[in-house]
Design an enzyme around this catalytic site. Structure first.
Site, PDB file in Angstrom:
ATOM      1  N   ARG A 144      32.157  26.466  92.668  1.00 35.21           N
ATOM      2  CA  ARG A 144      32.167  26.518  91.205  1.00 35.21           C
ATOM      3  C   ARG A 144      30.735  26.740  90.712  1.00 35.21           C
ATOM      4  O   ARG A 144      30.487  27.512  89.794  1.00 35.21           O
ATOM      5  CB  ARG A 144      32.727  25.207  90.611  1.00 35.21           C
ATOM      6  CG  ARG A 144      34.203  24.948  90.866  1.00 35.21           C
ATOM      7  CD  ARG A 144      35.091  25.925  90.129  1.00 35.21           C
ATOM      8  NE  ARG A 144      34.823  25.927  88.703  1.00 35.21           N
ATOM      9  CZ  ARG A 144      35.276  25.024  87.819  1.00 35.21           C
ATOM     10  NH1 ARG A 144      36.074  24.049  88.235  1.00 35.21           N
ATOM     11  NH2 ARG A 144      34.982  25.107  86.537  1.00 35.21           N
ATOM     12  N   HIS A 162      42.249  29.252  83.852  1.00 35.83           N
ATOM     13  CA  HIS A 162      41.045  28.595  84.375  1.00 35.83           C
ATOM     14  C   HIS A 162      40.326  29.627  85.259  1.00 35.83           C
ATOM     15  O   HIS A 162      40.308  29.514  86.484  1.00 35.83           O
ATOM     16  CB  HIS A 162      41.446  27.346  85.167  1.00 35.83           C
ATOM     17  CG  HIS A 162      40.347  26.365  85.386  1.00 35.83           C
ATOM     18  ND1 HIS A 162      39.051  26.572  84.942  1.00 35.83           N
ATOM     19  CD2 HIS A 162      40.325  25.158  86.028  1.00 35.83           C
ATOM     20  CE1 HIS A 162      38.303  25.521  85.285  1.00 35.83           C
ATOM     21  NE2 HIS A 162      39.055  24.662  85.948  1.00 35.83           N
ATOM     22  N   CYS A 215      42.235  22.587  93.155  1.00 37.55           N
ATOM     23  CA  CYS A 215      41.112  22.699  92.213  1.00 37.55           C
ATOM     24  C   CYS A 215      40.445  21.353  91.975  1.00 37.55           C
ATOM     25  O   CYS A 215      39.287  21.301  91.590  1.00 37.55           O
ATOM     26  CB  CYS A 215      41.606  23.286  90.899  1.00 37.55           C
ATOM     27  SG  CYS A 215      43.005  22.393  90.202  1.00 37.55           S
ATOM     28  N   GLN A 244      37.625  28.734  87.949  1.00 35.15           N
ATOM     29  CA  GLN A 244      38.229  28.055  89.093  1.00 35.15           C
ATOM     30  C   GLN A 244      38.797  29.073  90.078  1.00 35.15           C
ATOM     31  O   GLN A 244      38.526  29.020  91.275  1.00 35.15           O
ATOM     32  CB  GLN A 244      39.349  27.120  88.593  1.00 35.15           C
ATOM     33  CG  GLN A 244      40.024  26.352  89.704  1.00 35.15           C
ATOM     34  CD  GLN A 244      39.094  25.335  90.351  1.00 35.15           C
ATOM     35  OE1 GLN A 244      38.480  24.545  89.658  1.00 35.15           O
ATOM     36  NE2 GLN A 244      38.968  25.359  91.665  1.00 35.15           N
ATOM     37  N   ASP A 273      48.046  22.009  92.643  1.00 32.52           N
ATOM     38  CA  ASP A 273      47.326  21.433  91.501  1.00 32.52           C
ATOM     39  C   ASP A 273      48.172  20.255  90.999  1.00 32.52           C
ATOM     40  O   ASP A 273      49.346  20.122  91.373  1.00 32.52           O
ATOM     41  CB  ASP A 273      47.158  22.515  90.408  1.00 32.52           C
ATOM     42  CG  ASP A 273      46.381  22.022  89.183  1.00 32.52           C
ATOM     43  OD1 ASP A 273      45.702  20.985  89.280  1.00 32.52           O
ATOM     44  OD2 ASP A 273      46.461  22.686  88.126  1.00 32.52           O
ATOM     45  N   ARG A 316      35.894  24.462  76.947  1.00 28.57           N
ATOM     46  CA  ARG A 316      37.105  23.903  77.561  1.00 28.57           C
ATOM     47  C   ARG A 316      38.012  23.451  76.421  1.00 28.57           C
ATOM     48  O   ARG A 316      37.656  22.548  75.656  1.00 28.57           O
ATOM     49  CB  ARG A 316      36.750  22.741  78.488  1.00 28.57           C
ATOM     50  CG  ARG A 316      37.958  21.955  78.939  1.00 28.57           C
ATOM     51  CD  ARG A 316      37.684  21.037  80.111  1.00 28.57           C
ATOM     52  NE  ARG A 316      37.608  21.782  81.345  1.00 28.57           N
ATOM     53  CZ  ARG A 316      37.795  21.277  82.558  1.00 28.57           C
ATOM     54  NH1 ARG A 316      38.055  19.992  82.704  1.00 28.57           N
ATOM     55  NH2 ARG A 316      37.726  22.031  83.617  1.00 28.57           N
TER      56      ARG A 316
END
Ligand code: CP
Ligand code: NVA
Length: 303
Positions: free
Chosen positions: A288, A125, A260, A128, A220, A98
């Site tokens: 996930r 991402h 998300c 996701q 988001d 990340r």
């Protein structure tokens, strides 16, 4: 699958569908392909879902997990990214990263012999977006021909969703303020894939046009990790793009609401919508785990 999952562009539409099947399969099966193996999490930013789901996924595959927090290794400061990648490759079997700069994940993938999975960068991402479309597939039984409306910032999540939608034949409308559109290179890439799959991608500054007739309404946070200084200014700019009950009325009556997470309740989404009957945010969070387990399973199976 390729050695790394840095971008959704590393996958074909067929591979995405195959991952959905594997993810559904691994929910109910014991597959200890990671026995004696180690996954390392190299994180420059905080995380709840990604850290826990990658860890639990690898534990369930029989392996062990090491977490390296932002301050632990000083990625690119104490030691160069290529040197970190080369060293980690000698000890571990997979890397989940990340990062701020997308180039950092690209460089880890380039210099590591082990698979590298993007666990969020400033540009993408992918895990996701795969979990989100798996959730849609499970609720709607298909992805082709559906319309997703993304409201808010044309950010990392929007980029990966656009690329995934185009590959799985879903139409997408991104509703965002001028100046906050998704990056042109991602729009171009997604449009190219959309042409092949017969899907449509529209970028508009009109939130109502974006949501009209949507099967899925997605939002988001307005200020992503690293943009905290801009949060107050963004609150004003993004206000018309809030996902609330009134805006949701323009979507299909059986529309799904996705986010998300983490959510900034009362900003990009209201409590009643986030906690309401259309919301599938916890299914996304659960998925996930399943999609990353499928990704790790496939990557380990390569060796
Ligand atoms: N959605 C997501 O990636 O959550 P975290 O930042 O908590 O990992
Ligand atoms: N766009 C958000 C996603 C968090 C999961 C961020 O980058 O902070």
């Amino acid at each position: 699958m390729k050695k790394d999952l840095v971008s959704i562009s590393d996958l074909s539409g067929e591979e995405i569908k195959e991952l959905f099947k594997t993810a559904i399969d691994v929910k109910h099966k014991q597959m200890e392909v990671a026995r004696g193996k180690t996954l390392v999490l190299v994180f420059e930013k905080p995380s709840l879902r990604t850290r826990v789901t990658f860890s639990v996924a690898f534990f369930q595959l029989g392996g062990q997990v090491l977490y390296l927090a932002p301050a632990d290794i000083g990625l690119g400061k104490r030691e160069s990214v290529p040197d970190v990648a080369r060293n980690l490759s000698r000890w571990v079997n997979a890397i989940s990263a990340r990062t701020f700069a997308h180039k950092t994940v690209e460089d880890l993938a380039k210099y590591a012999d082990t698979p590298v999975v993007n666990a969020l960068s400033d540009a993408e991402h992918p895990c996701q977006a795969l979990a989100d479309f798996l959730t849609i597939y499970e609720h709607k039984g298909k992805t082709e021909g559906l319309k997703m409306a993304f409201l808010g910032d044309g950010n990392n999540v929007a980029h990966s969703l656009m690329l995934t939608a185009a590959k799985v034949g879903a139409n997408m409308a991104v509703g965002c303020p001028k100046g906050y559109e998704p990056k042109p290179e991602f729009v171009e890439k997604a449009k190219e894939d959309a042409r092949k799959s017969g899907a449509e991608l529209v970028i508009t500054s009109d939130p109502k046009e974006a949501v009209k007739g949507a099967d899925v309404v997605y939002t988001d946070v307005w200020a992503s990790m690293g943009q905290e200084d801009e949060a107050a200014a963004r609150k004003k700019i993004f206000a018309p793009y809030q996902v609330n009950a009134e805006l949701l009325k323009l979507a299909k009556s059986d529309a799904l609401v996705e986010h998300c997470l983490p959510a900034h309740r009362g900003d990009e989404i209201t409590d009643d919508v986030l906690d309401g009957p259309h919301s599938v945010v916890l299914d996304e969070a659960e998925n996930r785990l399943h999609i990353q387990k499928a990704i790790l399973y496939k990557l380990l199976a390569r060796n």
